[in-house]
Design a protein around this motif. Structure first.
Motif, PDB file in Angstrom:
ATOM      1  N   SER A 158      70.386 -27.166 -76.089  1.00  5.70           N
ATOM      2  CA  SER A 158      69.671 -27.571 -77.240  1.00  5.70           C
ATOM      3  C   SER A 158      68.019 -27.880 -76.556  1.00  5.70           C
ATOM      4  O   SER A 158      67.291 -28.035 -77.237  1.00  5.70           O
ATOM      5  CB  SER A 158      70.318 -29.336 -77.289  1.00  5.70           C
ATOM      6  N   LYS A 159      67.668 -28.006 -75.352  1.00  6.05           N
ATOM      7  CA  LYS A 159      66.404 -28.041 -74.450  1.00  6.05           C
ATOM      8  C   LYS A 159      65.466 -27.115 -75.026  1.00  6.05           C
ATOM      9  O   LYS A 159      64.377 -27.105 -75.260  1.00  6.05           O
ATOM     10  CB  LYS A 159      67.044 -28.161 -73.089  1.00  6.05           C
ATOM     11  N   ILE A 160      65.816 -25.894 -75.589  1.00  5.25           N
ATOM     12  CA  ILE A 160      65.223 -24.545 -76.247  1.00  5.25           C
ATOM     13  C   ILE A 160      65.248 -24.219 -77.650  1.00  5.25           C
ATOM     14  O   ILE A 160      64.446 -23.388 -77.626  1.00  5.25           O
ATOM     15  CB  ILE A 160      65.632 -22.898 -75.685  1.00  5.25           C
ATOM     16  N   PHE A 161      66.293 -25.085 -78.090  1.00  7.69           N
ATOM     17  CA  PHE A 161      65.708 -25.174 -79.224  1.00  7.69           C
ATOM     18  C   PHE A 161      63.972 -25.671 -80.549  1.00  7.69           C
ATOM     19  O   PHE A 161      64.188 -26.797 -79.553  1.00  7.69           O
ATOM     20  CB  PHE A 161      66.867 -25.715 -80.462  1.00  7.69           C
ATOM     21  N   ARG A 162      64.296 -25.193 -81.147  1.00 11.73           N
ATOM     22  CA  ARG A 162      63.288 -25.732 -82.015  1.00 11.73           C
ATOM     23  C   ARG A 162      63.481 -25.999 -83.196  1.00 11.73           C
ATOM     24  O   ARG A 162      63.828 -24.695 -84.147  1.00 11.73           O
ATOM     25  CB  ARG A 162      61.812 -25.432 -82.132  1.00 11.73           C
ATOM     26  N   MET A 163      63.227 -27.435 -83.947  1.00 11.09           N
ATOM     27  CA  MET A 163      63.160 -27.072 -86.093  1.00 11.09           C
ATOM     28  C   MET A 163      62.290 -27.522 -86.768  1.00 11.09           C
ATOM     29  O   MET A 163      61.275 -28.744 -85.522  1.00 11.09           O
ATOM     30  CB  MET A 163      65.008 -28.057 -85.607  1.00 11.09           C
ATOM     31  N   THR A 164      62.046 -27.622 -87.450  1.00 13.33           N
ATOM     32  CA  THR A 164      60.767 -28.056 -88.319  1.00 13.33           C
ATOM     33  C   THR A 164      60.601 -29.526 -87.861  1.00 13.33           C
ATOM     34  O   THR A 164      62.319 -30.120 -87.831  1.00 13.33           O
ATOM     35  CB  THR A 164      61.091 -27.830 -90.230  1.00 13.33           C
ATOM     36  N   PRO A 165      59.505 -30.144 -87.887  1.00 15.44           N
ATOM     37  CA  PRO A 165      59.418 -31.912 -87.565  1.00 15.44           C
ATOM     38  C   PRO A 165      60.674 -32.686 -89.122  1.00 15.44           C
ATOM     39  O   PRO A 165      59.609 -31.966 -90.398  1.00 15.44           O
ATOM     40  CB  PRO A 165      58.238 -32.312 -86.929  1.00 15.44           C
ATOM     41  N   PRO A 166      59.991 -34.294 -89.318  1.00 18.49           N
ATOM     42  CA  PRO A 166      61.261 -34.187 -90.296  1.00 18.49           C
ATOM     43  C   PRO A 166      59.637 -34.925 -90.735  1.00 18.49           C
ATOM     44  O   PRO A 166      58.757 -35.144 -90.013  1.00 18.49           O
ATOM     45  CB  PRO A 166      61.684 -36.173 -90.350  1.00 18.49           C
ATOM     46  N   PRO A 167      60.184 -35.505 -92.251  1.00 14.96           N
ATOM     47  CA  PRO A 167      58.301 -35.869 -92.601  1.00 14.96           C
ATOM     48  C   PRO A 167      58.908 -37.646 -92.274  1.00 14.96           C
ATOM     49  O   PRO A 167      59.609 -37.877 -91.631  1.00 14.96           O
ATOM     50  CB  PRO A 167      59.135 -35.916 -94.025  1.00 14.96           C
ATOM     51  N   PRO A 168      57.574 -38.042 -92.754  1.00 19.15           N
ATOM     52  CA  PRO A 168      57.227 -39.742 -91.963  1.00 19.15           C
ATOM     53  C   PRO A 168      58.424 -40.616 -92.769  1.00 19.15           C
ATOM     54  O   PRO A 168      58.266 -40.372 -94.250  1.00 19.15           O
ATOM     55  CB  PRO A 168      56.021 -40.070 -92.899  1.00 19.15           C
TER      56      PRO A 168
END
Length: 261
Positions: free
Chosen positions: A188-198
């Motif tokens: 999980s430390k190497i994963f990247r996902m689109t950040p959530p909206p405010p």
């Protein structure tokens, strides 16, 4: 008097025809959505931009430049420039091609975000960086390697700034006790996902499946004995080959003409 009339007619004939551009092809809703800036879309921000272009052959737009953009820095000007390539306008009169400029304003309306029952924006994450097969094999649990068993794990995490995962917890592991949950946490430390909206919680559930690495499926391909069931099978096959080879040699020494395996 006649001379004055003739002079006025000549002047009118020499004056260029006023160019009044009209649309041949306007941007569609799909065009606007396709070019909507990603960062603005992620934040749910609307914006405007104005570009100035010259109308060239066949009514295409050329030499476009952004003259106004609001808010700045979110890509609305660049989106307007991209859209300009899809436009068509009535061509200018002969002799004026490439000389007539037009000013085109754009309004970009951010798509409505779906909301959860509590009113918070609904978050639909997308992968920016998912694990590769080599990374899955690298984190394959040692206990599972010894038994050559595949497994799976399910994580619950929060997506934070930069698309990183934080606060991950193992919610499911199959089979239990072979380290698949711990391996998933390391991955999980190497994963990247689109950040959530405010306003969105940013909570995600990630299932991870571990298959037996190809390097473990056979352990006797390089001439070096390795421990494990595959190695036992390999040495048995080699022993049978040696025994059969000895029988063939014995029959040949007795003078048999035909040798079959």
């Amino acid at each position: 008097m006649i001379e004055n009339q003739e002079g006025a007619a000549a002047a009118a004939k020499a004056a260029p025809t006023a160019y009044k551009p009209d649309w041949l092809r306007k941007p569609t809703g799909q065009d606007m959505a396709a070019f909507f800036p990603k960062e603005a879309g992620r934040r749910g921000v609307s914006g405007t931009a104005t570009i100035a272009c010259k109308v060239v052959a066949e009514g295409r737009l050329g030499d476009c430049e952004v003259i106004k953009e609001r808010p700045a820095g979110l890509g609305f000007g660049e989106a307007a420039l991209g859209l300009s390539k899809t436009f068509r306008m009535t061509p200018p009169p002969a002799g004026q091609i490439g000389e007539q400029s037009v000013s085109i304003p754009f309004t970009f309306q951010a798509p409505r975000m779906a909301t959860a029952q509590d009113g918070a924006p609904r978050y639909k994450p997308q992968w920016l960086r998912r694990p590769t097969e080599d990374e899955l094999n690298a984190y394959y649990p040692e206990k599972a390697q010894d038994r050559e068993i595949g497994g799976s794990a399910r994580l619950t995490c929060k997506v934070v700034e930069g698309g990183k995962l934080s606060g991950c917890m193992v919610t499911e592991e199959t089979p239990v006790g072979l380290g698949f949950g711990e391996a998933a946490l390391k991955l999980s430390k190497i994963f990247r996902m689109t950040p959530p909206p405010p306003g969105a919680t940013g909570e995600v559930t990630i299932p991870i499946t571990f298959s037996v690495p190809p390097s473990l499926e056979s352990r006797f391909f390089d001439g070096e004995w390795r421990e494990g069931p595959a190695g036992v099978a390999a040495i048995i096959v080699v022993s049978l080959a040696l025994i059969l080879g000895g029988l063939v040699l014995a029959r040949a020494l007795r003078g048999d003409r035909r040798v079959d395996l």
